[in-house]
Structure formats: structure tokens, C-alpha cells
Motif scaffolding. Structure first.
Motif, mmCIF file in Angstrom:
data_model
loop_
_atom_site.group_PDB
_atom_site.id
_atom_site.type_symbol
_atom_site.label_atom_id
_atom_site.label_comp_id
_atom_site.label_asym_id
_atom_site.label_seq_id
_atom_site.Cartn_x
_atom_site.Cartn_y
_atom_site.Cartn_z
ATOM 1 N N TRP A 86 0.964 -1.561 0.016
ATOM 2 C CA TRP A 86 0.682 0.189 0.171
ATOM 3 C C TRP A 86 0.545 1.382 -0.004
ATOM 4 C CZ3 TRP A 86 -4.538 -0.127 -0.990
ATOM 5 C CH2 TRP A 86 -5.182 -1.844 -1.058
ATOM 6 N N ARG A 87 0.649 2.010 -0.693
ATOM 7 C CA ARG A 87 0.848 3.457 -0.791
ATOM 8 C C ARG A 87 -0.012 4.441 -0.807
ATOM 9 N NH1 ARG A 87 3.847 5.638 -6.839
ATOM 10 N NH2 ARG A 87 4.893 7.463 -5.689
ATOM 11 N N ARG A 88 0.594 5.580 0.446
ATOM 12 C CA ARG A 88 -0.182 6.924 0.633
ATOM 13 C C ARG A 88 0.095 7.777 -0.593
ATOM 14 N NH1 ARG A 88 -1.133 7.491 6.682
ATOM 15 N NH2 ARG A 88 -2.427 5.178 6.993
ATOM 16 N N SER A 89 -0.673 8.490 -0.417
ATOM 17 C CA SER A 89 -0.487 10.158 -1.197
ATOM 18 C C SER A 89 0.251 10.991 -0.705
ATOM 19 C CB SER A 89 -1.507 10.961 -1.441
ATOM 20 O OG SER A 89 -1.644 12.318 -1.866
ATOM 21 N N SER A 93 -0.228 13.300 1.968
ATOM 22 C CA SER A 93 -1.198 13.118 2.748
ATOM 23 C C SER A 93 -0.092 13.824 3.909
ATOM 24 C CB SER A 93 -0.705 11.541 3.160
ATOM 25 O OG SER A 93 -1.229 11.021 4.308
ATOM 26 N N SER A 111 -8.159 4.811 4.110
ATOM 27 C CA SER A 111 -6.937 4.336 5.386
ATOM 28 C C SER A 111 -7.243 4.666 6.978
ATOM 29 C CB SER A 111 -5.720 5.875 5.159
ATOM 30 O OG SER A 111 -6.094 6.980 5.477
ATOM 31 N N GLU A 135 -4.826 4.926 -0.034
ATOM 32 C CA GLU A 135 -3.688 4.352 -0.256
ATOM 33 C C GLU A 135 -4.277 3.586 -1.878
ATOM 34 O OE1 GLU A 135 -2.088 3.953 4.184
ATOM 35 O OE2 GLU A 135 -3.802 1.855 3.366
ATOM 36 N N THR A 136 -2.966 3.172 -1.961
ATOM 37 C CA THR A 136 -3.401 2.534 -3.262
ATOM 38 C C THR A 136 -2.350 1.330 -3.141
ATOM 39 O OG1 THR A 136 -1.934 3.997 -4.646
ATOM 40 C CG2 THR A 136 -4.018 4.040 -5.111
ATOM 41 N N ASN A 157 -4.043 9.902 8.695
ATOM 42 C CA ASN A 157 -5.082 8.525 8.167
ATOM 43 C C ASN A 157 -6.345 9.099 7.231
ATOM 44 O OD1 ASN A 157 -4.027 7.232 9.242
ATOM 45 N ND2 ASN A 157 -4.850 6.343 10.113
ATOM 46 N N CYS A 210 -6.759 9.848 4.024
ATOM 47 C CA CYS A 210 -6.318 9.705 2.504
ATOM 48 C C CYS A 210 -6.992 8.766 2.680
ATOM 49 C CB CYS A 210 -5.236 10.248 2.516
ATOM 50 S SG CYS A 210 -3.957 8.654 4.020
#
Length: 84
Positions: free
Chosen positions: A19-22, A25, A46, A33-34, A29, A31
Motif C-alpha cells: 500500500w502507498r499513500r499520497s 497526506s 486509510s 492508499e493504493t 489517516n 487519505c
């Protein structure tokens, strides 16, 4: 629009998903996640990581992100972009 929709998500996502956050962000939390999920992109909240993620094809995600780009901005250049 049905040609752009991915199959319905299964109830679980493998724990090996990366998982990757913007980068935008704030760390609170608030945001999404992709993570790559086979040929699809999984997207989750998130704040609720136990809920099944949404899954999108590359074409559907690209269309969504392009729709968020301010008019006149270059999403691949140095101009402003809401998601990175």
C-alpha cells in the motif's frame, strides 16, 4: 461506463499488498492508499483498512485522476496536480 468497471472486489486483499499513500497526506489517516493488485489497482480508505478495497482498471483510474487535474495543468509536468 460499464466497460471501465473492474470486477466486484473479493472480500479480502492479500496481506502482501504494498500500500502507498499520497505524498499529500498529512499523516492523520485522512487519505486513500493504493496498491497494485494483479492487473487492477486497489484503493482503500486509510481510516478503514479492514474494509475490502475498491479495484479499478488502469484505464478507469487514469480517467478518474485526469478528471481531478485542474484545467490547463499538465498532469505529467511541473504544473499543479492534486494527486501525487
Amino acid at each position: 461506463m460499464s466497460d471501465r468497471c473492474a470486477p466486484p472486489p473479493s472480500p479480502t486483499t492479500p496481506s502482501t499488498a504494498s500500500w502507498r499513500r499520497s505524498s499529500r497526506s498529512t499523516g492523520m489517516n485522512n487519505c486513500v492508499e493504493t496498491a497494485p493488485f494483479g492487473a487492477l489497482l486497489a484503493v482503500r480508505d486509510s481510516k478503514d483498512v479492514d474494509r475490502p478495497p475498491l479495484r479499478f482498471s488502469a484505464a478507469a483510474w487514469s480517467t478518474f485522476v485526469t478528471g481531478l487535474t485542474p484545467r490547463g495543468a499538465d498532469p505529467h509536468g511541473t504544473g499543479p496536480h492534486p494527486i501525487s
